[in-house]
Motif scaffolding. Structure first.
Motif, PDB file in Angstrom:
ATOM      1  N   ARG A 174       5.831  83.335  46.711  1.00 11.25           N
ATOM      2  CA  ARG A 174       5.749  84.380  45.680  1.00 11.25           C
ATOM      3  C   ARG A 174       5.973  85.771  46.262  1.00 11.25           C
ATOM      4  O   ARG A 174       6.329  86.695  45.545  1.00 11.25           O
ATOM      5  CB  ARG A 174       4.416  84.308  44.957  1.00 11.25           C
ATOM      6  CG  ARG A 174       4.414  83.204  43.871  1.00 11.25           C
ATOM      7  CD  ARG A 174       3.051  83.028  43.383  1.00 11.25           C
ATOM      8  NE  ARG A 174       2.168  83.145  44.545  1.00 11.25           N
ATOM      9  CZ  ARG A 174       0.878  83.355  44.485  1.00 11.25           C
ATOM     10  NH1 ARG A 174       0.303  83.477  43.343  1.00 11.25           N
ATOM     11  NH2 ARG A 174       0.155  83.434  45.577  1.00 11.25           N
ATOM     12  N   LEU A 175       5.766  85.902  47.599  1.00 13.87           N
ATOM     13  CA  LEU A 175       6.059  87.189  48.225  1.00 13.87           C
ATOM     14  C   LEU A 175       7.551  87.476  48.128  1.00 13.87           C
ATOM     15  O   LEU A 175       7.969  88.613  47.931  1.00 13.87           O
ATOM     16  CB  LEU A 175       5.625  87.183  49.686  1.00 13.87           C
ATOM     17  CG  LEU A 175       4.133  87.045  49.951  1.00 13.87           C
ATOM     18  CD1 LEU A 175       3.860  87.063  51.440  1.00 13.87           C
ATOM     19  CD2 LEU A 175       3.367  88.159  49.260  1.00 13.87           C
ATOM     20  N   GLU A 177       9.510  86.303  45.781  1.00 14.66           N
ATOM     21  CA  GLU A 177       9.775  86.636  44.378  1.00 14.66           C
ATOM     22  C   GLU A 177       9.354  88.071  44.082  1.00 14.66           C
ATOM     23  O   GLU A 177      10.054  88.804  43.395  1.00 14.66           O
ATOM     24  CB  GLU A 177       9.021  85.666  43.462  1.00 14.66           C
ATOM     25  CG  GLU A 177       9.634  84.277  43.467  1.00 14.66           C
ATOM     26  CD  GLU A 177       8.937  83.329  42.504  1.00 14.66           C
ATOM     27  OE1 GLU A 177       9.505  82.264  42.245  1.00 14.66           O
ATOM     28  OE2 GLU A 177       7.834  83.654  42.018  1.00 14.66           O
ATOM     29  N   ALA A 178       8.194  88.456  44.623  1.00 14.49           N
ATOM     30  CA  ALA A 178       7.706  89.816  44.390  1.00 14.49           C
ATOM     31  C   ALA A 178       8.719  90.819  44.930  1.00 14.49           C
ATOM     32  O   ALA A 178       9.017  91.823  44.285  1.00 14.49           O
ATOM     33  CB  ALA A 178       6.346  90.015  45.052  1.00 14.49           C
ATOM     34  N   SER A 179       9.263  90.540  46.097  1.00 11.63           N
ATOM     35  CA  SER A 179      10.241  91.439  46.699  1.00 11.63           C
ATOM     36  C   SER A 179      11.474  91.566  45.811  1.00 11.63           C
ATOM     37  O   SER A 179      11.954  92.664  45.540  1.00 11.63           O
ATOM     38  CB  SER A 179      10.627  90.926  48.082  1.00 11.63           C
ATOM     39  OG  SER A 179      11.747  91.611  48.566  1.00 11.63           O
ATOM     40  N   SER A 180      11.953  90.422  45.338  1.00  8.72           N
ATOM     41  CA  SER A 180      13.120  90.425  44.460  1.00  8.72           C
ATOM     42  C   SER A 180      12.793  91.154  43.158  1.00  8.72           C
ATOM     43  O   SER A 180      13.586  91.952  42.655  1.00  8.72           O
ATOM     44  CB  SER A 180      13.531  88.984  44.186  1.00  8.72           C
ATOM     45  OG  SER A 180      14.529  88.938  43.221  1.00  8.72           O
ATOM     46  N   ASP A 181      11.593  90.905  42.660  1.00  3.01           N
ATOM     47  CA  ASP A 181      11.144  91.541  41.423  1.00  3.01           C
ATOM     48  C   ASP A 181      11.176  93.058  41.557  1.00  3.01           C
ATOM     49  O   ASP A 181      11.464  93.777  40.604  1.00  3.01           O
ATOM     50  CB  ASP A 181       9.729  91.071  41.113  1.00  3.01           C
ATOM     51  CG  ASP A 181       9.246  91.559  39.753  1.00  3.01           C
ATOM     52  OD1 ASP A 181       9.845  91.140  38.749  1.00  3.01           O
ATOM     53  OD2 ASP A 181       8.299  92.361  39.703  1.00  3.01           O
ATOM     54  N   THR A 189      15.268  91.321  51.261  1.00  2.00           N
ATOM     55  CA  THR A 189      14.034  90.524  51.211  1.00  2.00           C
ATOM     56  C   THR A 189      13.840  89.791  52.529  1.00  2.00           C
ATOM     57  O   THR A 189      12.750  89.757  53.087  1.00  2.00           O
ATOM     58  CB  THR A 189      14.092  89.510  50.052  1.00  2.00           C
ATOM     59  OG1 THR A 189      14.130  90.227  48.828  1.00  2.00           O
ATOM     60  CG2 THR A 189      12.879  88.600  50.055  1.00  2.00           C
ATOM     61  N   ILE A 193      10.653  91.011  54.459  1.00  2.80           N
ATOM     62  CA  ILE A 193       9.509  90.130  54.200  1.00  2.80           C
ATOM     63  C   ILE A 193       9.558  88.863  55.067  1.00  2.80           C
ATOM     64  O   ILE A 193       8.663  88.624  55.876  1.00  2.80           O
ATOM     65  CB  ILE A 193       9.451  89.701  52.708  1.00  2.80           C
ATOM     66  CG1 ILE A 193       9.579  90.917  51.793  1.00  2.80           C
ATOM     67  CG2 ILE A 193       8.175  88.913  52.429  1.00  2.80           C
ATOM     68  CD1 ILE A 193       8.448  91.899  51.861  1.00  2.80           C
TER      69      ILE A 193
END
Ligand SMILES: Nc1ncnc2c1ncn2[C@@H]1O[C@H](COP(=O)(O)OP(=O)(O)O)[C@@H](O)[C@H]1O
Ligand SMILES: [Mg+2]
Lengths: 283, 373
Positions: A174-175, A177-181, A189, A193
């Motif tokens: 999810r980290l 995904e959070a970065s992409s978000d 990313t 990350i």
């Protein structure tokens, strides 16, 4: 039983092992290194720096080790990282375990046998013959530093893949995904990350491979054909063939010292890299 | 905006539609996680997805964020179909269920992350200034250089919030953001979130399984069940006019009695209850004579009397709540149900004690006839 006694009891087996198998032999080697060669081989006790003064005679072995160990480690890293990344992040979870096992399978056969396979592949009737066939003539691979490098990378790859795989596998997806978000492109990313969070795995892998490579002798012996010598080969030669234990001990002590220095510097660098991170402390 | 087939999904009048789901379904192998979702979200709205765990709320949110592409149907942002547009291209930000803060970065680095991805690059000073402002908004001024693991759960949640709003998204998605907080903190954060939403004017889409949370915060709630949207409406609409027993049960508390419609003429319909009683109630639109239904009466719509014609019950339990008293009463064939009696009528009627015989009445218009499912 107090906490203190319990701790001592827990440490006792490992402590005994270290004392008997490591400290004692190292001390013996250290003492030997100041001795003189006995006429029949073995050591005559003495206190002389003669053996250390002779070290430059084995300079090539040190030079080879100190270049091929880091180069081999870095090459293994460059090849292992994408592989570990694919296994941990991109591969279908259903296949993950099977693919991972495939990485270990080579470990089930002795490195000796696997190196013989490389002797053939890199030898006159292997890849050079193939190159000859397509018109590239006169390529010699076996008994070159390149052959040794190939053998090293091949032999140590799983050791590099595993720690990196573990650190990437436990990375919270999810980290990413959070970065992409938050607007980071895939490459950003990765750099911001994925890579920083896999440093513990990279550090462990490099450390393992590097330390083992410093003491390597089988691969250079087989694929270097006596032309690409490691310190390990020098030691085998000095202890088993020419039976010059005193000189061999001096070479061994020097190798240990060089190793200690490199590893200390390396750990300093790594801990500075992850200075403020709690999870690098596994090193 | 067309509304055909929408389950009450009409966008509140006058608001620009900012995001839309059109017949969206999502399959994971054999699992149908979301099915035929139709919904339009208005600018500045606070919308909640409410439903039990596993009903597909997160899946719906992830399709809006861009982490999943719909198997069928279209996801629209600002009027454009974005089904397969990557998350990093969407003007949408998300507060993750467990926050997903970057462990190797400080609080300020986490919050500034979105700004640092901008191209052309923003000047450092500008990033620092915006981060400072965002920290103030979530009341974490002075925590810039703290590490994530040095922050409490509530503080981490604020960091996640600040990180998500700093890009000024068109849509802010929140996946059970309060689930990990204790009760008191949760209440505080709910109020803060509402304030924040009004202050920023960002459209919020919240996922929760906590009905109180959804009721207290949302402009509209979207009730979900097994991947489908069951009903969409304002908290009051859902409470007063649930379209099924499921919604009536999920939103607030209600008493249910099973039966069949025996007569339907005019405003009210008559239901023959399974125990032989016949009661009147307000029918939902598409119910016909002979259909198996249930009657739903909210506890506060029921009145308890000492001597009055009505349903005969015995008082089994009494909980004094100050303004109200909650009675658990029991009927021979209808079973147990709840009556919420206001202080006013307690004073007029006199108290009821455990073991007392009493009667219960309600207005026919307060009895909703609902689909049994
Ligand atoms: N990546 C996935 N792979 C397979 N099944 C999934 C995946 N994500 C969600 N599901 C399934 O879809 C259903 C809905 O999940 P979810 O949207 O997370 O529900 P909620 O957020 O309402 O608890 C569940 O049955 C869940 O097991
Ligand atoms: Mg969820």
């Amino acid at each position: 039983m107090t906490q203190r006694t319990r701790n001592w009891l827990l440490l006792a087996p490992a402590g005994t092992w270290f004392l008997v198998m490591l400290i004692v032999p190292l001390s013996v080697v250290f003492i030997f290194s100041f001795g003189e060669r006995a006429p029949s081989g073995g050591v005559v006790p003495a206190f002389t720096f003669e053996q250390y003064a002779n070290l430059p005679a084995r300079w090539t072995a040190f030079k080879n080790t100190m270049t091929l160990a880091p180069v081999g480690t870095l090459s293994a890293l460059v090849i292992a990282y994408p592989l570990a990344y694919f296994l941990a992040i991109k591969a279908n979870p259903k296949w993950k375990t099977i693919l991972l096992v495939l990485v270990i399978v080579p470990f089930w056969t002795s490195i000796l046998i696997r190196s013989y396979a490389w002797i053939f592949l890199l030898g006159g009737r292997g890849i050079p013959a193939l190159l000859d066939f397509v018109g590239i003539e006169g390529v010699r691979l076996i008994n070159t530093p390149f052959a040794v490098l190939v053998g090293i990378i091949y032999g140590y790859l799983p050791l590099m893949v595993f720690p990196i795989f573990v650190s990437l596998d436990k990375l919270d997806k999810r980290l990413l995904e959070a970065s992409s978000d938050l607007g980071a492109k895939p490459w950003r990313t990765f750099v911001q990350i994925t890579l920083p969070l896999s440093i513990p795995g990279i550090a462990t892998g490099c450390m393992l491979v590097f330390i083992l490579l410093m003491g390597e002798y089988l691969i250079p012996a087989l694929l270097g054909g006596g032309k690409v010598f490691f310190v390990g080969n020098a030691l085998v030669d000095l202890f088993l063939q020419s039976r010059n234990w005193a000189y061999g001990s001096a070479v061994a002590v020097t190798l240990v010292v060089v190793m200690l220095i490199t590893v200390t510097v390396y750990m300093r660098l790594i801990s500075r890299l992850g200075a403020s991170r709690e999870d690098v402390s596994i090193m | 905006m067309e509304n055909g087939g929408y389950v009450g999904g009409t966008n509140p009048a006058g608001k620009k539609v900012i995001a839309e789901l059109r017949g969206v379904s999502k399959r994971f192998g054999d699992v149908l996680a979301a099915s035929e979702l139709n919904l339009s979200i208005g600018e500045g709205e606070f919308l909640s997805f409410l439903g039990p765990s596993g009903c597909g709320k997160t899946t719906a949110l992830r399709m809006l964020a861009g982490f999943e592409a719909p198997s069928e149907g279209d996801v629209l942002l600002d009027g454009e179909v974005v089904n397969t547009l990557d998350a990093h291209h969407r003007p949408v930000n998300m507060v993750f269920q467990q926050y997903a803060l970057f462990p190797h970065m400080t609080v300020a680095q986490n919050i500034g992350y979105g700004l640092r991805q901008r191209r052309p690059r923003l000047p450092r000073a500008q990033i620092a200034e915006k981060v400072g402002k965002a920290l103030d908004v979530v009341q974490l001024g002075g925590f810039e250089s703290r590490r994530i693991w040095e922050m409490s759960g509530g503080q981490q949640q604020r960091v996640a919030l600040a990180r998500a709003i700093i890009n000024e998204p068109k849509l802010l998605l929140l996946d059970e953001p309060m689930a990990a907080l204790d009760r008191k903190l949760r209440k505080e954060m709910q109020i803060e979130l509402q304030d924040l939403q009004r202050q920023l004017g960002i459209t919020f889409v919240l996922v929760t399984h906590d009905q109180e949370e959804a009721l207290s915060m949302s402009d509209r709630i979207c009730i979900m069940r097994d991947g489908r949207i069951v009903q969409i409406g304002s908290p009051q609409q859902l409470y007063d006019r649930p379209n099924s027993r499921y919604v009536a049960d999920f939103v607030g508390t209600s008493n249910f009695f099973d039966g069949k419609i025996s007569d339907r003429s005019g405003e009210l319909a008559t239901v023959a209850l399974d125990n032989g009683m016949s009661v009147q109630g307000k029918p939902g639109a598409d119910l016909s004579v002979g259909q198996e239904v249930c009657i739903s009466v909210r506890p506060e719509q029921m009145k308890l009397h000492h001597r009055h014609a009505g349903v005969d019950v015995e008082v089994h339990n009494r909980i004094f709540l100050g303004e109200h008293t909650e009675y658990l009463v029991s009927h021979e064939t209808l079973g147990d149900f709840l009556v919420l009696s206001p202080r006013q009528s307690e004073l007029a009627e006199g108290p009821f004690n455990v073991g007392d015989k009493a009667t219960v009445t309600w207005e026919p218009s307060a009895a909703l006839i609902l689909d049994r499912n």
